[in-house]
Scaffold this motif. Structure first.
Motif, PDB file in Angstrom:
ATOM      1  N   GLU A  95       0.859  -1.188   0.000  1.00 48.78           N
ATOM      2  CA  GLU A  95       0.000   0.000   0.000  1.00 48.78           C
ATOM      3  C   GLU A  95       0.893   1.235   0.000  1.00 48.78           C
ATOM      4  O   GLU A  95       2.074   1.153   0.323  1.00 48.78           O
ATOM      5  CB  GLU A  95      -0.911   0.002   1.231  1.00 48.78           C
ATOM      6  CG  GLU A  95      -0.125  -0.350   2.461  1.00 48.78           C
ATOM      7  CD  GLU A  95      -0.931  -0.343   3.734  1.00 48.78           C
ATOM      8  OE1 GLU A  95      -1.904   0.402   3.816  1.00 48.78           O
ATOM      9  OE2 GLU A  95      -0.543  -1.058   4.647  1.00 48.78           O
ATOM     10  N   LYS A  96       0.271   2.347  -0.370  1.00 50.20           N
ATOM     11  CA  LYS A  96       1.025   3.603  -0.392  1.00 50.20           C
ATOM     12  C   LYS A  96       1.207   4.079   1.052  1.00 50.20           C
ATOM     13  O   LYS A  96       0.217   4.365   1.735  1.00 50.20           O
ATOM     14  CB  LYS A  96       0.219   4.621  -1.198  1.00 50.20           C
ATOM     15  CG  LYS A  96       1.002   5.819  -1.586  1.00 50.20           C
ATOM     16  CD  LYS A  96       0.190   6.676  -2.540  1.00 50.20           C
ATOM     17  CE  LYS A  96       0.859   8.029  -2.600  1.00 50.20           C
ATOM     18  NZ  LYS A  96       0.314   8.925  -3.543  1.00 50.20           N
ATOM     19  N   LEU A  97       2.425   4.146   1.527  1.00 48.87           N
ATOM     20  CA  LEU A  97       2.666   4.577   2.915  1.00 48.87           C
ATOM     21  C   LEU A  97       2.844   6.081   2.921  1.00 48.87           C
ATOM     22  O   LEU A  97       3.781   6.607   2.331  1.00 48.87           O
ATOM     23  CB  LEU A  97       3.911   3.887   3.466  1.00 48.87           C
ATOM     24  CG  LEU A  97       3.814   2.362   3.563  1.00 48.87           C
ATOM     25  CD1 LEU A  97       5.168   1.744   3.832  1.00 48.87           C
ATOM     26  CD2 LEU A  97       2.842   1.986   4.664  1.00 48.87           C
ATOM     27  N   THR A  98       1.939   6.751   3.604  1.00 50.64           N
ATOM     28  CA  THR A  98       1.983   8.211   3.493  1.00 50.64           C
ATOM     29  C   THR A  98       2.525   8.901   4.728  1.00 50.64           C
ATOM     30  O   THR A  98       2.847  10.073   4.682  1.00 50.64           O
ATOM     31  CB  THR A  98       0.581   8.770   3.181  1.00 50.64           C
ATOM     32  OG1 THR A  98      -0.326   8.121   4.046  1.00 50.64           O
ATOM     33  CG2 THR A  98       0.191   8.534   1.739  1.00 50.64           C
ATOM     34  N   SER A  99       2.600   8.182   5.851  1.00 45.03           N
ATOM     35  CA  SER A  99       3.171   8.890   7.005  1.00 45.03           C
ATOM     36  C   SER A  99       4.604   8.425   7.223  1.00 45.03           C
ATOM     37  O   SER A  99       4.953   7.275   6.933  1.00 45.03           O
ATOM     38  CB  SER A  99       2.334   8.672   8.265  1.00 45.03           C
ATOM     39  OG  SER A  99       2.854   7.590   9.021  1.00 45.03           O
ATOM     40  N   GLU A 100       5.390   9.341   7.704  1.00 44.00           N
ATOM     41  CA  GLU A 100       6.805   9.077   7.950  1.00 44.00           C
ATOM     42  C   GLU A 100       6.981   7.885   8.907  1.00 44.00           C
ATOM     43  O   GLU A 100       7.805   6.993   8.671  1.00 44.00           O
ATOM     44  CB  GLU A 100       7.380  10.334   8.603  1.00 44.00           C
ATOM     45  CG  GLU A 100       8.863  10.338   8.727  1.00 44.00           C
ATOM     46  CD  GLU A 100       9.528  10.726   7.427  1.00 44.00           C
ATOM     47  OE1 GLU A 100       8.983  11.556   6.691  1.00 44.00           O
ATOM     48  OE2 GLU A 100      10.594  10.180   7.153  1.00 44.00           O
ATOM     49  N   ALA A 101       6.158   7.883   9.962  1.00 42.32           N
ATOM     50  CA  ALA A 101       6.288   6.840  10.978  1.00 42.32           C
ATOM     51  C   ALA A 101       5.940   5.472  10.398  1.00 42.32           C
ATOM     52  O   ALA A 101       6.643   4.486  10.639  1.00 42.32           O
ATOM     53  CB  ALA A 101       5.390   7.156  12.165  1.00 42.32           C
ATOM     54  N   ALA A 102       4.854   5.421   9.602  1.00 41.13           N
ATOM     55  CA  ALA A 102       4.446   4.142   9.008  1.00 41.13           C
ATOM     56  C   ALA A 102       5.531   3.649   8.051  1.00 41.13           C
ATOM     57  O   ALA A 102       5.853   2.456   8.016  1.00 41.13           O
ATOM     58  CB  ALA A 102       3.129   4.317   8.272  1.00 41.13           C
ATOM     59  N   ALA A 103       6.089   4.564   7.284  1.00 35.42           N
ATOM     60  CA  ALA A 103       7.123   4.187   6.316  1.00 35.42           C
ATOM     61  C   ALA A 103       8.351   3.636   7.037  1.00 35.42           C
ATOM     62  O   ALA A 103       8.913   2.609   6.657  1.00 35.42           O
ATOM     63  CB  ALA A 103       7.521   5.398   5.478  1.00 35.42           C
TER      64      ALA A 103
END
Ligand code: ATP
Length: 339
Positions: A95-103
């Motif tokens: 999925e497209k990871l859009t938050s810095e923390a999730a990435a």
């Protein structure tokens, strides 16, 4: 392949690796390459030093799919690896990871899993002295204690059997940039500007230059010295705190409890660390400063005092010489403003 000749940076890295024993001779290491100047500099330096150290190197790149150029970036890293004749693994987020923390969380998880499965004993990243100085300032402004200010350590266990290693912690971003230029390594510029990157960019572009101009041109180096001093002190204090925790509790005790008559004799700095270690073992999430302070407050509080609930529902209560953790409905005491 654009090989840089032997430069002072090669000598410095070689020395650091030897003195700190970061990447043992002949070891299998996975180099995390984003395509930015720091990790390109890192991988080029390691490839140049490889004949001396006989490592087995491979590259890993994570495609977070959040930027338009993410796939082109991954292709670029893959092509470089091909040119260098180095195995390269590209992990692409579903999925497209859009938050810095999730990435970040996804990135470290896949890199760690891959290192484990493929038998790499180290994951090597391109964090620099500049990252360390910026992290220290960022954490300072947020109210961190020494633990946050030691900001990025040379190595730490990532998962069992895999160390996260940061060999460029004495090299500044200006130096990695210069190295890439001289080695004619084309750098993939990071176009993101959010969350941590956003705060860090402001520290990088505004605060550090201000400090350099008005206070100390060598501020990156001096902040690194501070981080290095704190690292050794934190390491020492944590080891003492763990020992003290063993002395004032019994690991198999249920409910968990602490001998506060023993803790009364201990300096506040260590009381706080013991309490943090204690909470880390029983809470579902990392304890906050306030939660630690509440527990420290019980050391000298009247009998039957208690805290309000910690995450997960437990409370701590004074029972004569003990501080006892328990379910809320099991304890009936007065809170005395501690909770
Ligand atoms: N997409 C990526 N793929 C592989 N490695 C990466 C990637 N992004 C970053 N890295 C590695 O992490 C290092 C630090 O990168 P960066 O400073 O952008 O990360 P950060 O999020 O700020 O820090 P941290 O990795 O500690 O969370 C890079 O030098 C590189 O080694």
């Amino acid at each position: 392949m654009n090989t840089a000749g032997w430069t002072p940076l090669h000598a410095q890295l070689h020395r650091t690796l030897r003195q700190r024993q970061l990447l043992p001779k002949g070891s299998r290491s996975l180099v995390a390459v984003s395509g930015g100047q720091d990790s390109l500099c890192l991988v080029q330096l390691l490839l140049n030093l490889q004949p001396k150290w006989q490592w087995q190197l491979a590259i890993v790149h994570c495609n977070h799919q959040w930027r338009q150029d993410a796939t082109a970036n991954a292709d670029y890293v893959e092509q470089l690896a091909k040119d260098w004749g180095v195995p390269c693994f590209i992990a692409t987020s579903e999925e497209k990871l859009t938050s810095e923390a999730a990435a970040r969380q996804w990135r470290y998880q896949v890199m760690a899993e891959f290192a484990c499965q493929s038998g790499y004993s180290s994951l090597v990243t391109g964090h620099t002295a500049s990252d360390r100085a910026e992290t220290l300032l960022y954490n300072l402004v947020r109210g961190s204690g020494a633990d946050g200010l030691q900001a990025l350590t040379w190595q730490r266990p990532l998962v069992p059997g895999v160390m996260l290693v940061r060999p460029l912690l004495e090299v500044t971003r200006a130096e990695t940039g210069m190295f890439c230029e001289t080695a004619q390594l084309q750098v993939w510029e990071d176009s993101t500007n959010q969350d941590w990157h956003y705060a860090r960019n402001r520290i990088r572009q505004e605060l550090i230059p201000y400090l350099q101009t008005h206070f100390n041109p060598q501020v990156e180096q001096t902040l690194n010295q501070t981080a290095e001093l704190l690292r050794a002190e934190v390491e020492y204090l944590e080891a003492v705190a763990i020992e003290l925790l063993h002395q004032c509790s019994v690991e198999t005790d249920f409910p968990p409890r602490l001998d506060r008559s023993f803790l009364k004799t201990v300096p506040l700095a260590l009381q706080r660390r013991v309490m943090r270690q204690f909470l880390v073992r029983i809470l579902p999430i990392a304890p906050t400063f306030d939660q630690i302070e509440k527990l420290v407050g019980l050391i000298a509080a009247p009998n039957r005092s208690q805290t309000d609930p910690f995450p997960g529902g437990m409370i701590a209560q004074v029972d004569d010489r003990w501080i006892v953790m328990g379910e809320m409905n099991r304890t009936e005491g007065r809170s005395d403003g501690i909770g």
